[in-house]
Design a protein around this motif. Structure first.
Motif, mmCIF file in Angstrom:
data_model
loop_
_atom_site.group_PDB
_atom_site.id
_atom_site.type_symbol
_atom_site.label_atom_id
_atom_site.label_comp_id
_atom_site.label_asym_id
_atom_site.label_seq_id
_atom_site.Cartn_x
_atom_site.Cartn_y
_atom_site.Cartn_z
ATOM 1 N N GLU A 92 0.765 -1.077 -0.017
ATOM 2 C CA GLU A 92 -0.089 0.052 0.323
ATOM 3 C C GLU A 92 0.873 1.290 -0.105
ATOM 4 O O GLU A 92 1.996 1.305 0.418
ATOM 5 C CB GLU A 92 -0.976 -0.135 1.218
ATOM 6 N N ASP A 143 -0.082 5.410 0.753
ATOM 7 C CA ASP A 143 -0.961 6.500 0.733
ATOM 8 C C ASP A 143 -0.094 7.740 0.086
ATOM 9 O O ASP A 143 0.905 8.003 0.563
ATOM 10 C CB ASP A 143 -1.104 6.727 2.388
ATOM 11 N N HIS A 167 0.868 8.677 5.424
ATOM 12 C CA HIS A 167 -0.338 8.318 5.755
ATOM 13 C C HIS A 167 -1.271 9.659 5.938
ATOM 14 O O HIS A 167 -2.646 9.584 5.705
ATOM 15 C CB HIS A 167 -0.498 7.729 7.093
ATOM 16 N N GLU A 185 -3.544 5.014 -2.491
ATOM 17 C CA GLU A 185 -4.718 5.714 -1.692
ATOM 18 C C GLU A 185 -4.564 7.068 -1.986
ATOM 19 O O GLU A 185 -3.506 7.814 -1.542
ATOM 20 C CB GLU A 185 -4.772 5.221 -0.204
ATOM 21 N N LYS A 222 -5.119 10.448 -0.794
ATOM 22 C CA LYS A 222 -5.811 11.132 0.421
ATOM 23 C C LYS A 222 -6.101 12.380 0.207
ATOM 24 O O LYS A 222 -5.726 13.142 -0.417
ATOM 25 C CB LYS A 222 -4.380 11.342 1.323
ATOM 26 N N GLN A 256 -7.350 3.387 -4.287
ATOM 27 C CA GLN A 256 -8.423 3.308 -3.221
ATOM 28 C C GLN A 256 -8.548 4.857 -2.621
ATOM 29 O O GLN A 256 -7.769 5.454 -2.860
ATOM 30 C CB GLN A 256 -7.999 2.617 -2.054
HETATM 31 CA CA CA Z 1 -4.360 3.945 3.551
#
Ligand code: CA
Length: 328
Positions: free
Chosen positions: A62, A64, A77, A168, A170, A205
């Motif tokens: 993953e 972010d 993150h 992801e 953010k 995501q």
């Molecule tokens: Ca995440």
């Protein structure tokens, strides 16, 4: 009872089918996502934690993503730097009026001068997971999405593996308020590195449903999209999510309706998602944060084998893998 042999044959057939179904269910490929890398072992989102996650054979790693002042996607993150870097020592005068340090206020060159460390509470200075990598030791730096993709693709080449990325987006609204289209910037980079369709080992995501829908319909992305979910009320929005997304990422607690002495019972979330062809990747499996579970093994057994999730995000990809392999 001259029909008895036929009845026996029918019963045997049903029994074999149900055994076969059970077998198929138990051999379903479960997707292990290394949450912020192998973050149970090394400071989250560092290159080291990603390399270890790759060595542990997670299916996806993953990222972010938050933009820097000069529009470089940084793997971190939060939109803030306070809880994982030494920014308050290095740039004491660069905080905003709210007393916080924002990634978006620093150039990539400036961000690279910061030391990254194990996540800590910026008020008390204490690390969040006390048994993990010791805060303030060794030396880690922030890096870009491009740096990380090159690491994973490089390791895929040198190891012969095909491990995917799971970026992801953010806080798209925050980026938009600061004059930046984070989704467009990230999608362009993903395309450049060969990630543009559902076959390309990339799952994108986002918590913001409006933005993920925009990614599909306005930005015309053909990537595999996962709608992250924060609140239980969102369980009613699955049909909308299925209109643009391929999967959901709920908090694992929203799969459980109750726990009694006889075991766990479940909400209809997984069943309804599967009816809509949505995969279910809950977050986050942590061996050192078990909530209502007696052990990490029980946590994985309940969420994957009993509730029927298709995989999930874990800080301990090796341990999740080991438990799933024992079960098989
Ligand atoms: Ca995440």
């Amino acid at each position: 009872m001259k029909n008895l042999p036929f009845i026996i044959i029918i019963l045997l057939t049903i029994s074999c089918q149900s055994k076969l179904e059970k077998k198929l269910k138990s051999t379903k490929k479960i997707t292990i996502v290394a949450h912020r890398g192998a973050s149970g072992y090394l400071p989250e989102h560092t290159i080291a934690s990603k390399a270890v996650a790759h060595a542990m054979n997670a299916d996806y790693i993953e990222q972010d993503i938050v933009l820097s002042k000069d529009d470089i996607p940084i793997v971190i993150h939060d939109i803030l730097l306070d809880d994982v870097t030494n920014v308050s020592e290095k740039y004491p005068n660069r905080k905003r009026e709210d007393g916080k340090y924002y990634v978006i206020d620093f150039t990539f060159e400036e961000l690279k001068t910061l030391e990254v460390t194990e996540r800590f509470d910026s008020k008390t200075g204490l690390q969040i997971y006390p048994t993990r990598f010791p805060k303030g030791t060794s030396s880690f730096r922030l890096h870009s999405l491009q740096d990380e993709i090159e690491l994973i693709q490089g390791l895929n080449k040198s190891s012969g593996k095909d491990i995917g990325i799971y970026p992801e987006i953010k806080k798209p609204k925050f980026h938009n308020e600061n004059g930046k289209d984070i989704s467009k910037i990230v999608l362009d980079i993903l395309t450049k590195y060969g990630y543009s369709t559902k076959d390309d080992q990339c799952i994108l995501q986002c918590f913001d449903a409006q933005e993920l829908e925009r990614i599909r319909n306005e930005l015309k992305s053909k990537l595999f999209l996962v709608q992250l979910m924060e609140f239980p009320e969102q369980n009613n929005l699955l049909a909308f999510y299925a209109s643009y997304a391929d999967g959901i990422g709920p908090w694992y607690k929203h799969l459980i309706s109750s726990k009694t002495t006889s075991g766990f019972s479940f909400t209809s979330l997984v069943e309804e998602a599967h009816k809509l062809d949505l995969v279910v990747h809950p977050y986050t499996f942590r061996e050192d944060s078990l909530d209502d579970f007696d052990s990490f093994k029980q946590m994985i057994d309940v969420i994957i084998h009993q509730a029927g999730a298709d995989g999930g995000f874990t800080d301990f990809p090796d341990k999740m893998k080991e438990i799933l392999e024992i079960k098989l």
